[in-house]
Design a protein around this motif. Structure first.
Motif, PDB file in Angstrom:
ATOM      1  N   LEU A 459       0.826  -1.205   0.000  1.00  0.00           N
ATOM      2  CA  LEU A 459       0.000   0.000   0.000  1.00  0.00           C
ATOM      3  C   LEU A 459       0.862   1.257   0.000  1.00  0.00           C
ATOM      4  O   LEU A 459       0.604   2.218  -0.741  1.00  0.00           O
ATOM      5  N   GLY A 460       1.906   1.265   0.823  1.00  0.00           N
ATOM      6  CA  GLY A 460       2.791   2.417   0.892  1.00  0.00           C
ATOM      7  C   GLY A 460       3.521   2.667  -0.416  1.00  0.00           C
ATOM      8  O   GLY A 460       3.631   3.805  -0.885  1.00  0.00           O
ATOM      9  N   VAL A 461       4.038   1.589  -1.018  1.00  0.00           N
ATOM     10  CA  VAL A 461       4.744   1.715  -2.298  1.00  0.00           C
ATOM     11  C   VAL A 461       3.797   2.238  -3.378  1.00  0.00           C
ATOM     12  O   VAL A 461       4.166   3.092  -4.202  1.00  0.00           O
ATOM     13  N   MET A 475      -0.819  13.913   3.904  1.00  0.00           N
ATOM     14  CA  MET A 475      -2.157  13.645   4.437  1.00  0.00           C
ATOM     15  C   MET A 475      -2.354  12.151   4.666  1.00  0.00           C
ATOM     16  O   MET A 475      -2.900  11.738   5.693  1.00  0.00           O
ATOM     17  N   PHE A 476      -1.886  11.353   3.714  1.00  0.00           N
ATOM     18  CA  PHE A 476      -1.970   9.898   3.888  1.00  0.00           C
ATOM     19  C   PHE A 476      -1.151   9.461   5.098  1.00  0.00           C
ATOM     20  O   PHE A 476      -1.579   8.599   5.871  1.00  0.00           O
ATOM     21  N   THR A 500       3.223   0.347   8.420  1.00  0.00           N
ATOM     22  CA  THR A 500       4.233   0.219   7.367  1.00  0.00           C
ATOM     23  C   THR A 500       4.173   1.348   6.337  1.00  0.00           C
ATOM     24  O   THR A 500       5.209   1.972   6.049  1.00  0.00           O
ATOM     25  N   PRO A 501       3.004   1.682   5.759  1.00  0.00           N
ATOM     26  CA  PRO A 501       2.998   2.827   4.827  1.00  0.00           C
ATOM     27  C   PRO A 501       3.315   4.148   5.514  1.00  0.00           C
ATOM     28  O   PRO A 501       3.930   5.037   4.905  1.00  0.00           O
ATOM     29  N   ALA A 518      11.514  -0.366   2.283  1.00  0.00           N
ATOM     30  CA  ALA A 518      10.521  -1.445   2.236  1.00  0.00           C
ATOM     31  C   ALA A 518      11.196  -2.811   2.325  1.00  0.00           C
ATOM     32  O   ALA A 518      10.763  -3.696   3.079  1.00  0.00           O
ATOM     33  N   GLU A 519      12.271  -2.993   1.544  1.00  0.00           N
ATOM     34  CA  GLU A 519      12.987  -4.276   1.566  1.00  0.00           C
ATOM     35  C   GLU A 519      13.550  -4.558   2.953  1.00  0.00           C
ATOM     36  O   GLU A 519      13.451  -5.684   3.465  1.00  0.00           O
TER      37      GLU A 519
END
Length: 717
Positions: A459-461, A475-476, A500-501, A518-519
């Motif tokens: 989702l974050g990526v 904002m996210f 995580t995001p 992320a990795e």
């Protein structure tokens, strides 16, 4: 008819979004997010981002300890957390200069603060928060003169959060109480809805029992949370204000309502055989679902601090059900006794519902209660002797602390050896927050952590690739941040998905590429999860099957004490209401503890599960026993005190004796005393119709007590 079992769930789901935004969890999330963002954003604006971020770390760690509860406990927890965080920040900054010193600190800090579990959940949260301070600051090297300012910034962040939390409480002192009570009422409504499924001929009774037992655990936890808050908050416990009296009166009524729900027990298999063709059971099921939805709406209104308007007329509802029952009795020529009992149960539930709804009466004029409520809450001692007494492998907390130490040391050494990434502290972070005293919870957290990290990472990526606008990304990040701290105590999987995001977007703002973050996060999470799982499985495990007998002993003993109240009433004695309610509380508490331990056992490896069917039968039999005891006790206490026929008293005494014998098989040495028989008992020939019904119920209780004794005997072999 198939949609009826799903009606309540559908209605409740439809209200869940509205409920969430008024919930204590969302309020906690907003408060934590604001307290963490403000120092960082202010520092960035004035060119002191590192200082602002350090203050935010202090605020974040202290926010972890601010669980709902009495103001005094919350304040003390946050204050101690701030002080320990300051000392740990100093120690970490001094030890970070050399890996060996850091290793020694990890051993000392992780063991010492993991042992805080002996002082209860709030102290355990303080311990986890302080370990978090160590983990988040262990990779940064400070000059000697920077150590104290760094620690002071951590401390000031904690004190900032403490001040904000106390200020919000002062502005709205009863909101927490309303939210906790509303949450409790909603869970009771769910319990009642499950009860309604027993009368639905298309549901599986065994599955209904499993759901009922699991829901009872939740209800017990919620009731304990309300007791802890209400009976340790001066304004509520002393009923010095109208709102305090209103809240306390409503909670007492909900406890009585829950007992009446529990007390409505029947042989549901036999009930379905005799009445499934009449439509009477469907009528009862729909009525219970309707009452459950109404009760759920009451809980939402209290929790939201809004008005409540009844969706139907309770008296008319009862009259309509009675008319339909009469038609069924005439048409199908079935036994009317059970139908009358079902109608009486519905009448009592609707009466209880009316009493709960009194909360919304503008002319609320209930007098102050004279009961000493302090007897209904446990008091956690903070005596250091408790800490030292648990320094033994016999202590589950000591074994857990050793597991945490070994797992943290292993994670730290692996991170140092492989040298992967720039945030190796994530391995220790995963270990500390996944590894729990119970294997089942560690296993569940492990699965949810990995699944949540993968889903949240994707989702974050996605957001970082397809939404390049920095304002929208920010904002996210704020939304995910609020979600993280909102779901922290209620939905661990959702919390991880939000975390995580939130971290990926944050690091992108700090100039780090999201791919590498992320990795690294996924790798560190999987590695930390593997270490935690291995430690929980191989290091000093004590499986639930080895501890269940203690819980089984407690439920048998508390059932005997509860059943003794029936014997007292039958013997013509005046039952002390305080002792009766304490006995009732102990039964519900021990039943929930046993059920929770059994559920944990089912999550353990199959090779570690022993006598699953027999234990499940034991759990269900005890649930049936205290349900029937509650039903009989409420009937007796609603009548004038008198001595009942000797044969009825004998049945009750025999049941208590059977439970005493059962308790002895678990190693008990103290019998529950049986009341002295009154010399003024009725003769057997003088049994009235009501007495005959009571005698049948006592006979059934005796039968269940014998079944519990037999099941216990088989468990001992």
């Amino acid at each position: 008819m198939m949609e009826e079992p799903f009606l309540f769930a559908y209605e409740k789901t439809g209200k869940s979004i509205q409920y969430f935004f008024y919930s204590q969890a969302f309020a906690d999330g907003l408060r934590a997010a604001f307290a963490i963002l403000l120092p960082a954003c202010t520092g960035a604006y004035f060119g002191f981002f590192d200082i602002g971020l350090t203050i935010s770390i202090g605020a974040m760690c202290v926010s972890l300890t601010d669980a709902p509860g009495p103001l005094l406990h919350r304040r003390n927890g946050m204050l101690f957390c701030s002080l320990f965080a300051f000392l740990t920040a100093v120690l970490t900054a001094l030890c970070a200069i050399h890996p060996l010193l850091m290793l020694l600190e990890i051993i000392a800090v992780s063991f010492f603060f993991s042992m805080f579990n002996v002082y209860g959940n709030r102290a355990a949260a303080v311990g986890n928060a302080v370990m978090l301070v160590m983990i988040l600051t262990m990779d940064k090297i400070f000059g000697f003169w920077e150590v104290l300012p760094h620690a002071l910034f951590i401390f000031s962040g904690g004190m900032f959060y403490l001040g904000l939390s106390l200020l919000l409480h002062r502005l709205r002192p009863y909101r927490l109480a309303q939210r906790v009570l509303g949450d409790c009422i909603r869970e009771i409504a769910t319990y009642l809805s499950i009860k309604g499924d027993f009368y639905n001929i298309e549901t599986d009774i065994d599955q209904d029992y499993r759901m009922l037992v699991m829901q009872q655990i939740i209800v017990n936890d919620k009731q304990d949370a309300v007791r802890e808050l209400f009976f340790k908050t001066r304004e509520i416990e002393e009923e010095s204000t109208e709102e305090g009296r209103r809240l306390l009166f409503t909670f007492v009524e909900t406890v009585d309502l829950f007992e009446d729900i529990t007390a409505s027990y029947y042989d549901y298999s036999q009930l379905r055989k005799e009445y499934s063709h009449t439509g009477a059971l469907d009528l009862i099921s729909r009525s219970l679902k309707k009452i459950a939805m109404e009760l759920d709406q009451v809980g939402i209104a209290i929790q939201n601090n809004t008005t409540f308007v009844a969706s139907f007329n309770y008296d008319q509802e009862l009259q309509q059900i009675k008319s339909q029952m009469d038609l069924i009795a005439q048409k199908d020529q079935v036994k009317t006794l059970v139908l009358r009992k079902l109608l009486v149960n519905l009448r009592q539930l609707l009466k209880d519902l009316k009493d709960v709804v009194v909360y919304f009466n503008l002319q609320f004029n209930k007098n102050k209660n004279s009961i000493d409520h302090s007897q209904f809450v446990s008091h956690q001692s903070l005596d250091p002797k408790i800490f030292w007494d648990n320094i033994s492998l016999k202590s589950s907390v000591f074994r857990h602390s050793l597991r945490v130490v070994i797992a943290c040391v292993t994670g730290y050494l692996i991170a140092r050896i492989i040298g992967y990434g720039h945030h190796s502290y994530w391995i220790l972070l995963t270990v500390v927050f996944i590894l729990k005293p119970a294997f089942s919870l560690t296993k569940q957290r492990n699965i949810e952590r990995i699944m949540g990290t993968l889903a949240g990472g994707a989702l974050g990526v996605f957001i970082l690739i397809f939404i390049p606008n920095k304002t929208i990304q920010f904002m996210f990040m704020v939304l995910f941040m609020i979600g993280t701290y909102s779901f922290m105590r209620i939905r661990y999987l959702v919390m991880v998905i939000c975390t995580t995001p939130y971290i990926l977007i944050l690091f992108s703002f700090l100039g780090t590429t999201y791919q590498s973050v992320a990795e690294e996060r996924i790798f560190d999470t999987v590695l930390g999860g593997a270490i935690s799982f291995s430690a929980s499985y191989f290091l000093f495990p004590k499986w639930e099957s080895e501890q269940l007998r203690e819980f089984m002993h407690h439920i048998v003993k508390s059932n005997a004490v509860y059943l003794q109240k029936i014997t007292e009433a039958l013997s013509g004695q005046v039952v002390n209401m305080i002792s009766y309610k304490l006995a009732r509380k102990e039964v519900y508490l021990n039943s929930a503890n046993l059920s929770a331990a059994f559920q944990r056992m089912l999550s353990e490896p199959k090779s570690k599960q022993k006598q699953e069917k027999e234990i499940h039968q034991f759990v269900v039999l005890n649930h049936i026993l205290f349900s029937n005891t509650a039903m009989l006790t409420t009937t007796l206490l609603s009548k004038e005190t008198r001595a009942y026929p000797e044969e009825m008293v004998h049945l009750a005494k025999k049941s208590v004796q059977l439970l005493n014998e059962c308790a002895k098989k678990f190693g008990d040495t103290d019998d529950i005393p049986v009341p002295v028989t009154s010399p003024h008992h009725q003769e057997a020939s003088a049994l009235s119709n009501e007495d005959i019904l009571l005698k049948e119920q006592l006979g059934f209780i005796k039968k269940i007590s014998m079944d519990i004794d037999k099941t216990t005997t088989s468990l001992m072999h």
